[in-house]
Design an enzyme around this catalytic site. Structure first.
Site, PDB file in Angstrom:
ATOM      1  N   GLU A 178       0.820  -1.216   0.000  1.00 28.82           N
ATOM      2  CA  GLU A 178       0.000   0.000   0.000  1.00 28.82           C
ATOM      3  C   GLU A 178       0.853   1.265   0.000  1.00 28.82           C
ATOM      4  O   GLU A 178       0.528   2.233  -0.673  1.00 28.82           O
ATOM      5  CB  GLU A 178      -0.953   0.046   1.210  1.00 28.82           C
ATOM      6  CG  GLU A 178      -1.776   1.331   1.177  1.00 28.82           C
ATOM      7  CD  GLU A 178      -2.740   1.527   2.336  1.00 28.82           C
ATOM      8  OE1 GLU A 178      -2.711   0.770   3.306  1.00 28.82           O
ATOM      9  OE2 GLU A 178      -3.527   2.483   2.224  1.00 28.82           O
TER      10      GLU A 178
ATOM     11  N   THR B  78      -5.518   1.825   9.787  1.00 29.17           N
ATOM     12  CA  THR B  78      -4.641   2.903  10.285  1.00 29.17           C
ATOM     13  C   THR B  78      -5.394   3.862  11.208  1.00 29.17           C
ATOM     14  O   THR B  78      -4.838   4.321  12.208  1.00 29.17           O
ATOM     15  CB  THR B  78      -4.012   3.664   9.099  1.00 29.17           C
ATOM     16  OG1 THR B  78      -3.165   2.752   8.394  1.00 29.17           O
ATOM     17  CG2 THR B  78      -3.183   4.851   9.553  1.00 29.17           C
TER      18      THR B  78
ATOM     19  N   ASP C 217      -5.882  -4.771   0.797  1.00 31.81           N
ATOM     20  CA  ASP C 217      -6.915  -4.902   1.833  1.00 31.81           C
ATOM     21  C   ASP C 217      -7.518  -6.306   1.849  1.00 31.81           C
ATOM     22  O   ASP C 217      -7.936  -6.792   2.898  1.00 31.81           O
ATOM     23  CB  ASP C 217      -8.075  -3.928   1.595  1.00 31.81           C
ATOM     24  CG  ASP C 217      -7.659  -2.475   1.600  1.00 31.81           C
ATOM     25  OD1 ASP C 217      -6.937  -2.081   2.527  1.00 31.81           O
ATOM     26  OD2 ASP C 217      -8.083  -1.732   0.686  1.00 31.81           O
TER      27      ASP C 217
ATOM     28  N   ASP D 285      -0.336  -5.214   3.141  1.00 30.10           N
ATOM     29  CA  ASP D 285      -0.829  -4.033   3.855  1.00 30.10           C
ATOM     30  C   ASP D 285      -0.143  -4.008   5.225  1.00 30.10           C
ATOM     31  O   ASP D 285      -0.427  -4.842   6.078  1.00 30.10           O
ATOM     32  CB  ASP D 285      -2.352  -4.100   4.022  1.00 30.10           C
ATOM     33  CG  ASP D 285      -2.920  -2.754   4.420  1.00 30.10           C
ATOM     34  OD1 ASP D 285      -2.167  -1.942   4.993  1.00 30.10           O
ATOM     35  OD2 ASP D 285      -4.118  -2.522   4.167  1.00 30.10           O
TER      36      ASP D 285
ATOM     37  N   ILE E  22      -0.186  -1.884   7.779  1.00 27.81           N
ATOM     38  CA  ILE E  22      -1.153  -1.656   8.866  1.00 27.81           C
ATOM     39  C   ILE E  22      -2.516  -1.487   8.216  1.00 27.81           C
ATOM     40  O   ILE E  22      -2.758  -0.514   7.498  1.00 27.81           O
ATOM     41  CB  ILE E  22      -0.807  -0.411   9.716  1.00 27.81           C
ATOM     42  CG1 ILE E  22       0.539  -0.606  10.431  1.00 27.81           C
ATOM     43  CG2 ILE E  22      -1.923  -0.147  10.740  1.00 27.81           C
ATOM     44  CD1 ILE E  22       0.918   0.513  11.389  1.00 27.81           C
ATOM     45  N   ASP E  23      -3.384  -2.443   8.407  1.00 29.81           N
ATOM     46  CA  ASP E  23      -4.750  -2.318   7.911  1.00 29.81           C
ATOM     47  C   ASP E  23      -5.617  -1.871   9.087  1.00 29.81           C
ATOM     48  O   ASP E  23      -5.680  -2.554  10.111  1.00 29.81           O
ATOM     49  CB  ASP E  23      -5.258  -3.655   7.364  1.00 29.81           C
ATOM     50  CG  ASP E  23      -6.667  -3.494   6.813  1.00 29.81           C
ATOM     51  OD1 ASP E  23      -6.832  -2.731   5.850  1.00 29.81           O
ATOM     52  OD2 ASP E  23      -7.591  -4.084   7.391  1.00 29.81           O
TER      53      ASP E  23
HETATM   54  P1  2AM Z   1      -6.234   1.083   5.714  1.00 33.03           P
HETATM   55  O1  2AM Z   1      -6.417   1.336   7.145  1.00 33.03           O
HETATM   56  O2  2AM Z   1      -5.092   0.165   5.393  1.00 33.03           O
HETATM   57  O3  2AM Z   1      -6.157   2.325   4.877  1.00 33.03           O
HETATM   58  C1  2AM Z   1     -11.576   0.899   6.980  1.00 33.03           C
HETATM   59  O4  2AM Z   1     -12.931   0.952   6.797  1.00 33.03           O
HETATM   60  C2  2AM Z   1     -10.983  -0.134   6.053  1.00 33.03           C
HETATM   61  O5  2AM Z   1     -11.007   0.351   4.703  1.00 33.03           O
HETATM   62  C3  2AM Z   1      -9.533  -0.397   6.338  1.00 33.03           C
HETATM   63  O6  2AM Z   1      -9.260  -1.719   5.967  1.00 33.03           O
HETATM   64  C4  2AM Z   1      -8.812   0.608   5.478  1.00 33.03           C
HETATM   65  O7  2AM Z   1      -7.484   0.231   5.169  1.00 33.03           O
HETATM   66  C5  2AM Z   1      -9.673   0.613   4.263  1.00 33.03           C
HETATM   67  N1  2AM Z   1      -9.687   1.915   3.591  1.00 33.03           N
HETATM   68  C6  2AM Z   1      -9.489   3.117   4.139  1.00 33.03           C
HETATM   69  N2  2AM Z   1      -9.595   4.117   3.239  1.00 33.03           N
HETATM   70  C7  2AM Z   1      -9.872   3.522   2.078  1.00 33.03           C
HETATM   71  C8  2AM Z   1     -10.084   4.001   0.757  1.00 33.03           C
HETATM   72  N3  2AM Z   1     -10.048   5.298   0.459  1.00 33.03           N
HETATM   73  N4  2AM Z   1     -10.338   3.094  -0.203  1.00 33.03           N
HETATM   74  C9  2AM Z   1     -10.364   1.786   0.103  1.00 33.03           C
HETATM   75  N5  2AM Z   1     -10.157   1.272   1.315  1.00 33.03           N
HETATM   76  C10 2AM Z   1      -9.921   2.117   2.300  1.00 33.03           C
HETATM   77 CA    CA Z   2      -5.987  -1.550   4.190  1.00 37.87          CA
HETATM   78 CA    CA Z   3      -2.857   0.181   5.344  1.00 35.34          CA
HETATM   79 CA    CA Z   4      -4.400   3.504   4.095  1.00 31.52          CA
END
Ligand code: 2AM
Ligand code: CA
Ligand code: CA
Ligand code: CA
Length: 273
Positions: free
Chosen positions: A65, A88, A208, A83, A85-86
């Protein structure tokens, strides 16, 4: 050590590094919008994982990512989809409820998935064809459920948007209850362990869903986009994951009437926020 064992070992190490550095102040930046955050820990964790993989398997390719991998346009050889940190936002606000997620493919076929719930020290993992595990415990194959007795996971944002409200509100209404955990990887892990029965979301990137897809499919979950089509590790997609009966019910009774709109959304005419 197999590639699968190696993947688990570097994810555990990366998680340990995150726990050790949790008390240090984070450097937080925004990406596409003010709620789309990235921290130095996201970047450092991805850099750590990528350097470990490069060192042991220089010929393997990586999609991450935070951009430490390569620009990959085909699935030849071994492909790691990472990923760091999923969840964040959970990481920043809660210091919990986030995960490291890795999906590994070989010549485009599923090879292994690893999801690490860092603060709970729970490692979800699967080698394709050999079953899924939570730590050392094998996960049983999922039982079929009906929506009326199911708990589903969905981000409530989708119920606030004109374009998606009418599609998703009936699902939430008919379900026993709904949850939102804020980490797609953990949502997949929760479907795989039966904590929830389905996870429904409109837009995920390959990092994701790749690890989660491989783990969930090992326990018999059906993983597809909301048109019922297979996911592909090189493309972003909508997501419908559930046990087989519930997947079919959601697809047939709730989502197929919206095929035209979903097709439009898939063609990228819909931005999430
Ligand atoms: P992330 O924390 O790695 O960015 C939150 O609802 C989930 O959706 C998390 O798995 C997050 O991953 C992901 N996510 C956050 N923003 C996003 C975006 N703009 N498009 C797609 N996925 C997103
Ligand atoms: Ca993610
Ligand atoms: Ca992430
Ligand atoms: Ca992110």
């Amino acid at each position: 050590m197999s590639i699968y064992q190696f993947a688990k070992s570097i994810v555990l190490l990366a998680g340990q590094r995150i726990r050790e550095e949790l008390s240090q102040e984070l450097i937080i930046e925004t990406k596409s919008n003010p709620n789309d955050l990235v921290t130095n820990m996201d970047k450092e964790t991805e850099a750590f994982l990528v350097s470990q993989i490069n060192e042991h398997y220089p010929e393997h390719r990586i999609i991450g990512e935070e951009g430490h991998g390569q620009d990959v346009t085909d699935t030849e050889g071994y492909l790691w989809v990472i990923d760091p940190i999923d969840g964040t936002l959970n990481f920043v606000h809660q210091q919990q409820n986030f995960a490291i997620s890795i999906g590994i493919f070989h010549d485009g076929k599923k090879y292994a998935g690893v999801i690490y719930d860092v603060m709970n020290d729970k490692l979800y993992h699967a080698e394709a064809g050999h079953g899924a595990y939570l730590n050392d415990q094998p996960l049983p194959v999922l039982k079929d459920t009906e929506l009326v007795t199911s708990i589903i996971s969905m981000n409530p944002n989708w119920l606030t948007k004109e374009r998606t409200r009418d599609m998703y509100a009936p699902i939430v209404q008919a379900a026993r209850s709904a949850r939102s955990y804020g980490s797609a990887a953990l949502d997949f892990a929760y479907v795989a362990t039966g904590i929830i029965d389905s996870y429904i979301t409109l837009r995920l990137h390959p990092w994701d869903f790749s690890g989660g897809m491989i783990i969930a499919e090992e326990v018999g979950a059906v993983v597809s986009n909301q048109l019922g089509e297979k996911l592909d590790p090189l493309h972003s997609s909508s997501i419908l994951v559930a046990n087989p009966a519930l997947h079919q019910e959601l697809l047939n009774d709730y989502l197929s009437p919206y095929r035209a709109r979903l097709n439009e959304i898939h063609q990228g005419q819909f931005s999430r926020r």
